[in-house]
Design a protein around this motif. Structure first.
Motif, PDB file in Angstrom:
ATOM      1  N   GLN A 144       0.846  -1.201   0.000  1.00  0.00           N
ATOM      2  CA  GLN A 144       0.000   0.000   0.000  1.00  0.00           C
ATOM      3  C   GLN A 144       0.875   1.243   0.000  1.00  0.00           C
ATOM      4  O   GLN A 144       1.935   1.252   0.639  1.00  0.00           O
ATOM      5  CB  GLN A 144      -0.893  -0.019   1.234  1.00  0.00           C
ATOM      6  CG  GLN A 144      -2.092   0.907   1.155  1.00  0.00           C
ATOM      7  CD  GLN A 144      -3.029   0.558   0.037  1.00  0.00           C
ATOM      8  OE1 GLN A 144      -2.835   1.007  -1.088  1.00  0.00           O
ATOM      9  NE2 GLN A 144      -4.043  -0.238   0.315  1.00  0.00           N
ATOM     10  N   VAL A 145       0.424   2.252  -0.696  1.00  0.00           N
ATOM     11  CA  VAL A 145       1.164   3.506  -0.793  1.00  0.00           C
ATOM     12  C   VAL A 145       0.347   4.614  -0.150  1.00  0.00           C
ATOM     13  O   VAL A 145      -0.857   4.750  -0.399  1.00  0.00           O
ATOM     14  CB  VAL A 145       1.448   3.859  -2.270  1.00  0.00           C
ATOM     15  CG1 VAL A 145       2.085   5.238  -2.378  1.00  0.00           C
ATOM     16  CG2 VAL A 145       2.359   2.803  -2.897  1.00  0.00           C
ATOM     17  N   GLN A 146       0.992   5.403   0.679  1.00  0.00           N
ATOM     18  CA  GLN A 146       0.343   6.570   1.263  1.00  0.00           C
ATOM     19  C   GLN A 146       0.993   7.828   0.682  1.00  0.00           C
ATOM     20  O   GLN A 146       2.221   7.916   0.592  1.00  0.00           O
ATOM     21  CB  GLN A 146       0.501   6.588   2.786  1.00  0.00           C
ATOM     22  CG  GLN A 146      -0.241   5.467   3.507  1.00  0.00           C
ATOM     23  CD  GLN A 146       0.511   4.147   3.455  1.00  0.00           C
ATOM     24  OE1 GLN A 146       1.726   4.119   3.627  1.00  0.00           O
ATOM     25  NE2 GLN A 146      -0.203   3.066   3.216  1.00  0.00           N
ATOM     26  N   ALA A 160       5.628  10.238  -0.467  1.00  0.00           N
ATOM     27  CA  ALA A 160       5.063   8.898  -0.569  1.00  0.00           C
ATOM     28  C   ALA A 160       5.748   7.960   0.410  1.00  0.00           C
ATOM     29  O   ALA A 160       6.955   8.056   0.632  1.00  0.00           O
ATOM     30  CB  ALA A 160       5.224   8.376  -1.990  1.00  0.00           C
ATOM     31  N   ASP A 191       1.539   5.840  -9.443  1.00  0.00           N
ATOM     32  CA  ASP A 191       1.457   4.472  -9.951  1.00  0.00           C
ATOM     33  C   ASP A 191       2.795   3.802  -9.719  1.00  0.00           C
ATOM     34  O   ASP A 191       3.839   4.453  -9.866  1.00  0.00           O
ATOM     35  CB  ASP A 191       1.135   4.432 -11.447  1.00  0.00           C
ATOM     36  CG  ASP A 191      -0.346   4.451 -11.724  1.00  0.00           C
ATOM     37  OD1 ASP A 191      -0.730   4.933 -12.812  1.00  0.00           O
ATOM     38  OD2 ASP A 191      -1.124   3.988 -10.871  1.00  0.00           O
ATOM     39  N   GLY A 235      -3.216   4.558  -9.352  1.00  0.00           N
ATOM     40  CA  GLY A 235      -3.542   3.543  -8.366  1.00  0.00           C
ATOM     41  C   GLY A 235      -3.656   4.095  -6.959  1.00  0.00           C
ATOM     42  O   GLY A 235      -4.312   3.501  -6.098  1.00  0.00           O
ATOM     43  N   TYR A 236      -3.024   5.258  -6.736  1.00  0.00           N
ATOM     44  CA  TYR A 236      -2.990   5.828  -5.397  1.00  0.00           C
ATOM     45  C   TYR A 236      -3.228   7.340  -5.455  1.00  0.00           C
ATOM     46  O   TYR A 236      -2.757   8.010  -6.379  1.00  0.00           O
ATOM     47  CB  TYR A 236      -1.638   5.543  -4.732  1.00  0.00           C
ATOM     48  CG  TYR A 236      -1.327   4.076  -4.677  1.00  0.00           C
ATOM     49  CD1 TYR A 236      -0.549   3.475  -5.658  1.00  0.00           C
ATOM     50  CD2 TYR A 236      -1.833   3.269  -3.650  1.00  0.00           C
ATOM     51  CE1 TYR A 236      -0.283   2.118  -5.630  1.00  0.00           C
ATOM     52  CE2 TYR A 236      -1.564   1.914  -3.614  1.00  0.00           C
ATOM     53  CZ  TYR A 236      -0.795   1.348  -4.613  1.00  0.00           C
ATOM     54  OH  TYR A 236      -0.532   0.006  -4.575  1.00  0.00           O
ATOM     55  N   TRP A 237      -3.928   7.817  -4.419  1.00  0.00           N
ATOM     56  CA  TRP A 237      -4.266   9.237  -4.327  1.00  0.00           C
ATOM     57  C   TRP A 237      -3.951   9.761  -2.939  1.00  0.00           C
ATOM     58  O   TRP A 237      -4.085   9.049  -1.943  1.00  0.00           O
ATOM     59  CB  TRP A 237      -5.759   9.455  -4.573  1.00  0.00           C
ATOM     60  CG  TRP A 237      -6.218   9.200  -5.964  1.00  0.00           C
ATOM     61  CD1 TRP A 237      -6.769   8.047  -6.443  1.00  0.00           C
ATOM     62  CD2 TRP A 237      -6.198  10.114  -7.061  1.00  0.00           C
ATOM     63  NE1 TRP A 237      -7.083   8.190  -7.777  1.00  0.00           N
ATOM     64  CE2 TRP A 237      -6.741   9.453  -8.171  1.00  0.00           C
ATOM     65  CE3 TRP A 237      -5.771  11.434  -7.210  1.00  0.00           C
ATOM     66  CZ2 TRP A 237      -6.872  10.057  -9.436  1.00  0.00           C
ATOM     67  CZ3 TRP A 237      -5.900  12.039  -8.452  1.00  0.00           C
ATOM     68  CH2 TRP A 237      -6.445  11.355  -9.546  1.00  0.00           C
TER      69      TRP A 237
END
Length: 120
Positions: A1-3, A24, A98, A108-110
């Motif tokens: 998971q990416v924050q 990130a 991404d 993919g991540y926001w």
């Protein structure tokens, strides 16, 4: 998971400058990072993107020549230097990412977003 965590938004007069940052975490290798924005009553729109490949960037026509995207890959951080700001630039700015090389057509991540307000 990416924050993704944005910072640097605020209130500025037309013609002024702001610098947004997006840090990130969660993955060591993130290929593509970028920025989108959403003004009140409008759809979210692409602003700029950058990959880990040096020099591979993309900009919306509305910001070309005024905004510059850059990144520190070692820190997994992307920046958006915004100059010559206009009231039309007022929006919530979102960081996106991404893991692979992409155009960020469907990130993919926001991040949560940071407000930028440009007064006339």
């Amino acid at each position: 998971q990416v924050q993704l965590v944005e910072s640097g938004g605020g209130l500025v007069q037309a013609g002024g400058s702001l610098r947004l940052s997006c840090a990130a975490s969660g993955r060591a290798f993130i290929h593509t990072m970028g920025w989108f924005r959403q003004a009140p009553g409008k759809e979210r729109e692409f602003v700029a993107r950058i990959s880990r490949i040096p020099g591979l960037t993309g900009y919306a026509d509305s910001v070309k020549g005024r905004f510059t995207i850059s990144r520190d890959s070692a820190k997994n951080t992307v920046y958006l230097q915004m100059n010559s700001l206009k009231p039309d630039d007022t929006a919530v700015y979102y960081c996106a990412a991404d893991l692979s090389i992409s155009t960020l057509s469907e990130p993919g991540y926001w991040g949560q977003g940071t407000q930028v307000t440009v007064s006339s």
